[in-house]
Design a protein around this motif. Sequence first.
Motif, PDB file in Angstrom:
ATOM      1  N   VAL A 279       0.951  -0.991  -0.182  1.00 45.72           N
ATOM      2  CA  VAL A 279      -0.221   0.045  -0.134  1.00 45.72           C
ATOM      3  C   VAL A 279       1.193   1.461  -0.024  1.00 45.72           C
ATOM      4  O   VAL A 279       0.879   2.237  -0.781  1.00 45.72           O
ATOM      5  CB  VAL A 279      -0.850   0.120   0.934  1.00 45.72           C
ATOM      6  N   LEU A 280       2.109   1.306   0.734  1.00 45.46           N
ATOM      7  CA  LEU A 280       2.824   2.209   1.475  1.00 45.46           C
ATOM      8  C   LEU A 280       3.957   2.592  -0.490  1.00 45.46           C
ATOM      9  O   LEU A 280       4.216   3.600  -1.236  1.00 45.46           O
ATOM     10  CB  LEU A 280       3.855   2.464   1.875  1.00 45.46           C
ATOM     11  N   LYS A 281       3.926   1.625  -1.290  1.00 43.13           N
ATOM     12  CA  LYS A 281       4.588   2.148  -2.487  1.00 43.13           C
ATOM     13  C   LYS A 281       3.544   2.555  -3.276  1.00 43.13           C
ATOM     14  O   LYS A 281       3.856   3.037  -4.167  1.00 43.13           O
ATOM     15  CB  LYS A 281       4.510  -0.250  -2.928  1.00 43.13           C
ATOM     16  N   LEU A 282       1.925   2.425  -2.996  1.00 41.64           N
ATOM     17  CA  LEU A 282       1.124   3.060  -4.304  1.00 41.64           C
ATOM     18  C   LEU A 282       0.501   4.529  -3.954  1.00 41.64           C
ATOM     19  O   LEU A 282       0.430   5.502  -4.317  1.00 41.64           O
ATOM     20  CB  LEU A 282       0.162   2.289  -4.218  1.00 41.64           C
ATOM     21  N   LYS A 283       1.439   4.762  -2.777  1.00 39.43           N
ATOM     22  CA  LYS A 283       0.851   5.594  -1.580  1.00 39.43           C
ATOM     23  C   LYS A 283       1.936   6.799  -1.701  1.00 39.43           C
ATOM     24  O   LYS A 283       1.635   7.545  -1.031  1.00 39.43           O
ATOM     25  CB  LYS A 283       0.094   5.678  -0.500  1.00 39.43           C
ATOM     26  N   ALA A 284       3.262   6.716  -1.323  1.00 35.96           N
ATOM     27  CA  ALA A 284       4.043   7.501  -1.672  1.00 35.96           C
ATOM     28  C   ALA A 284       4.173   8.236  -1.672  1.00 35.96           C
ATOM     29  O   ALA A 284       4.168   8.539  -3.099  1.00 35.96           O
ATOM     30  CB  ALA A 284       5.601   6.879  -2.090  1.00 35.96           C
ATOM     31  N   PRO A 285       4.829   9.199  -1.285  1.00 30.74           N
ATOM     32  CA  PRO A 285       4.316  11.004  -2.074  1.00 30.74           C
ATOM     33  C   PRO A 285       4.843  10.941  -3.520  1.00 30.74           C
ATOM     34  O   PRO A 285       4.441  11.746  -4.455  1.00 30.74           O
ATOM     35  CB  PRO A 285       4.691  12.044  -0.442  1.00 30.74           C
ATOM     36  N   VAL A 286       6.356  10.792  -3.428  1.00 33.07           N
ATOM     37  CA  VAL A 286       7.075  10.753  -5.073  1.00 33.07           C
ATOM     38  C   VAL A 286       6.758   9.484  -5.592  1.00 33.07           C
ATOM     39  O   VAL A 286       6.885   9.338  -6.740  1.00 33.07           O
ATOM     40  CB  VAL A 286       8.582  11.856  -4.423  1.00 33.07           C
ATOM     41  N   THR A 287       7.184   9.036  -4.946  1.00 31.79           N
ATOM     42  CA  THR A 287       7.401   7.285  -5.868  1.00 31.79           C
ATOM     43  C   THR A 287       5.851   6.918  -6.159  1.00 31.79           C
ATOM     44  O   THR A 287       6.029   6.105  -7.047  1.00 31.79           O
ATOM     45  CB  THR A 287       8.312   6.485  -5.678  1.00 31.79           C
ATOM     46  N   GLY A 288       5.023   7.236  -5.401  1.00 30.17           N
ATOM     47  CA  GLY A 288       3.905   6.531  -5.986  1.00 30.17           C
ATOM     48  C   GLY A 288       2.904   6.933  -6.575  1.00 30.17           C
ATOM     49  O   GLY A 288       2.360   5.869  -7.543  1.00 30.17           O
ATOM     50  N   ASP A 322      -1.015 -13.776 -10.678  1.00 27.81           N
ATOM     51  CA  ASP A 322       0.198 -14.179 -10.448  1.00 27.81           C
ATOM     52  C   ASP A 322       1.532 -13.535 -10.493  1.00 27.81           C
ATOM     53  O   ASP A 322       2.388 -13.810  -9.970  1.00 27.81           O
ATOM     54  CB  ASP A 322       0.228 -15.631 -10.629  1.00 27.81           C
ATOM     55  N   THR A 323       1.488 -12.444 -11.487  1.00 26.13           N
ATOM     56  CA  THR A 323       2.568 -12.248 -11.715  1.00 26.13           C
ATOM     57  C   THR A 323       2.856 -10.646 -11.531  1.00 26.13           C
ATOM     58  O   THR A 323       3.773  -9.406 -11.437  1.00 26.13           O
ATOM     59  CB  THR A 323       2.572 -11.854 -13.663  1.00 26.13           C
ATOM     60  N   THR A 324       1.527  -9.381 -11.041  1.00 24.48           N
ATOM     61  CA  THR A 324       1.864  -8.451 -10.677  1.00 24.48           C
ATOM     62  C   THR A 324       3.084  -7.975  -9.495  1.00 24.48           C
ATOM     63  O   THR A 324       3.206  -6.710  -9.413  1.00 24.48           O
ATOM     64  CB  THR A 324      -0.198  -8.090 -10.016  1.00 24.48           C
ATOM     65  N   GLY A 325       3.185  -8.693  -8.222  1.00 23.65           N
ATOM     66  CA  GLY A 325       3.878  -8.101  -7.706  1.00 23.65           C
ATOM     67  C   GLY A 325       3.702  -7.860  -6.631  1.00 23.65           C
ATOM     68  O   GLY A 325       4.292  -6.341  -5.532  1.00 23.65           O
ATOM     69  N   ASN A 326       2.620  -7.659  -6.262  1.00 21.61           N
ATOM     70  CA  ASN A 326       1.846  -6.014  -4.942  1.00 21.61           C
ATOM     71  C   ASN A 326       0.203  -6.637  -4.759  1.00 21.61           C
ATOM     72  O   ASN A 326      -0.467  -7.069  -5.535  1.00 21.61           O
ATOM     73  CB  ASN A 326       1.483  -4.538  -6.200  1.00 21.61           C
ATOM     74  N   ARG A 327       0.177  -6.466  -3.297  1.00 20.29           N
ATOM     75  CA  ARG A 327      -0.665  -8.268  -2.853  1.00 20.29           C
ATOM     76  C   ARG A 327      -2.125  -7.113  -3.440  1.00 20.29           C
ATOM     77  O   ARG A 327      -2.903  -7.615  -2.873  1.00 20.29           O
ATOM     78  CB  ARG A 327      -0.456  -7.978  -1.694  1.00 20.29           C
ATOM     79  N   VAL A 328      -2.302  -5.511  -3.390  1.00 23.41           N
ATOM     80  CA  VAL A 328      -3.027  -4.346  -3.282  1.00 23.41           C
ATOM     81  C   VAL A 328      -3.935  -5.339  -5.071  1.00 23.41           C
ATOM     82  O   VAL A 328      -4.734  -4.856  -5.169  1.00 23.41           O
ATOM     83  CB  VAL A 328      -2.822  -2.989  -3.265  1.00 23.41           C
ATOM     84  N   LEU A 329      -2.350  -4.900  -6.224  1.00 21.52           N
ATOM     85  CA  LEU A 329      -3.140  -5.025  -6.940  1.00 21.52           C
ATOM     86  C   LEU A 329      -3.741  -6.371  -7.251  1.00 21.52           C
ATOM     87  O   LEU A 329      -4.474  -6.887  -8.374  1.00 21.52           O
ATOM     88  CB  LEU A 329      -1.958  -4.686  -7.709  1.00 21.52           C
TER      89      LEU A 329
END
Length: 434
Positions: A279-288, A322-329
Motif C-alpha cells: 500500500v505504501l509503495k502505491l501511496k508514497a508522496p513522490v514515487t507512488g 500471479d505476476t503483479t508483484g503487489n498484493r493490493v493489485l
Amino acid sequence: MATFQYRAKDAAGNEVSGTIEAGDRGSAIQAVRAQGLMPTALGEIKGAPASAPAKESKKSAKPAKEAKPKAKSKDIKLPSWMRGKIKTKVLTQFTRQLATLVNSGLPLMRGIEVLKRQMKDPQMLEALAGISENISSGGTFSEALTAYPKIFDNLYVNMVKAGEAGGVLEVVLSRLAEFAEKSEKIANKVKGAMIYPVVVLVAAVGITGFLLVAVIPKFQQVFQDMMNGKPLPAITQMVMNWSDYIQHNGLTIVIVVAAIIVACKIIGKTEKGAYLFDVLKLKAPVTGTLAQRSAVSRITRTLGTLLSSGVPILQSLTIVRDTTGNRVLTKAIQSIHDSVKEGESMTQPLSQCKVFPPMVVSMVEVGEETGALADMLTRIANTYDDEVDNAVAGMTAAIEPALIIVLAVVVGTIVIAMFMPMVDIISSVSGGGN
C-alpha cells in the motif's frame, strides 16, 4: 516391429490421433513427423511385439503423456545454478530471434538448434539443450518450456501454448518479444532515473560522516586551546555534539539501522506487513504515482497480450494476478476475476478497487462493449507508458534539486559552525596585537 499410438497436431493446429508401426520409439516419432504432423504424445500399444526390453515396453504402454514426465525428470537433473533467473535481455533476444526464424519459414526445431549454437549464456544454453531434446522425444514446445519455470514464466508458457493451439506460434513469439522489450524499456527508465538521486544521497551521507568523524574533532581541540573558556556559538556546539555522539555511538547506530532493516524484512514476510508495504509503495508522496502508473501499464499490457494471443480471459486474469508483484493489485485482479467468472463485466470491480484511474475504467468498458478489449488494453498500456515517462521526468526534476539543497544545507551548516568560532579567535588575536 512394434505398434505405437500417437496424438499430434497438423499444420493448422488441429489435433489428430492414430497408430503407426515402427522398430522403436524414435523411428515412430520420425514416421509421424514424415506425415507433416507434430507429435504431442506417443506410447506403445499393450500386447504388441516390441524391440525394446520388457521393462521399457511397460513404460511406453502408459497413456501418451510420457513426454511431460520426461521433461520433469530432466529438470531434476539440472545443476543447481540452472534454477536461477537469467537476464531479461537474454530471454528477450532469444524470443525475438526465434520469432524471426519461425516467421521466415524455418521449422521450430531447426530455429532452436540455430540459436543454441550461438547462445553464450550458460543457463539459457542448458535450457535450450533440454528443450531441444524434449521436442525430439515427441513433446510440444510449451511442454518443454514448463521444465524451466525460472526462465519461462506462466505468461510465456501459456502464450506459447495458445500459439501452438491456434497455429500462430510465430505471431505469439513476436508479441512476447515486443512485450518483453517494452517492459524492459520501462524498467530501465525507472532504474536510470534513480541512479543520480542515489549517488547524490550516498555522497551526502559519506561527506557528512567524514566531516563529523575526521574533521570536526580536530577543530574541537583547536577551539578548546584558543577560546580561553569562552562558550561556543550554539550552532557550533550543536555540530560538536553530533560529532561526539557519532564517534562514541557509531556501533550502536549501525546496530539500530541493521535492526530496522531486519525488522522490515521480517514484517514484510507476514501477510499484513507485506500488504501494508505494498500500500505504501502505491501511496508514497513522490514515487507512488510512478509505481501506480507503471503497474497499470504492466497489467494492461500483460492482459491485452494474453487475450490477443487467444488465452481465455479467466486464465489470463489468473496469470496477471500471479505476476503483479503487489498484493493490493493482486486483490484487485482477483475481484475482477471473480466478477467475470460470475458472468459480470470487468467495469464494476475495476472502479470499486480504487487502484485503476477512471480513464482506464472507461476505456475497458468501451472495449467490452465493442468486443475489442485486447486492443483497448494495449492502447491503455501505450498511454501509460508515456505517463510513466512523464512521471520519471517529473520525479527526477523534483528529487535532484531537493537532494542538492539538502546536501548544501548539511555541509553548509557544518562549514558555518566551524567558521564562526574562527572569526572570534581571529578578532581576539587582532585585538590583542593592537
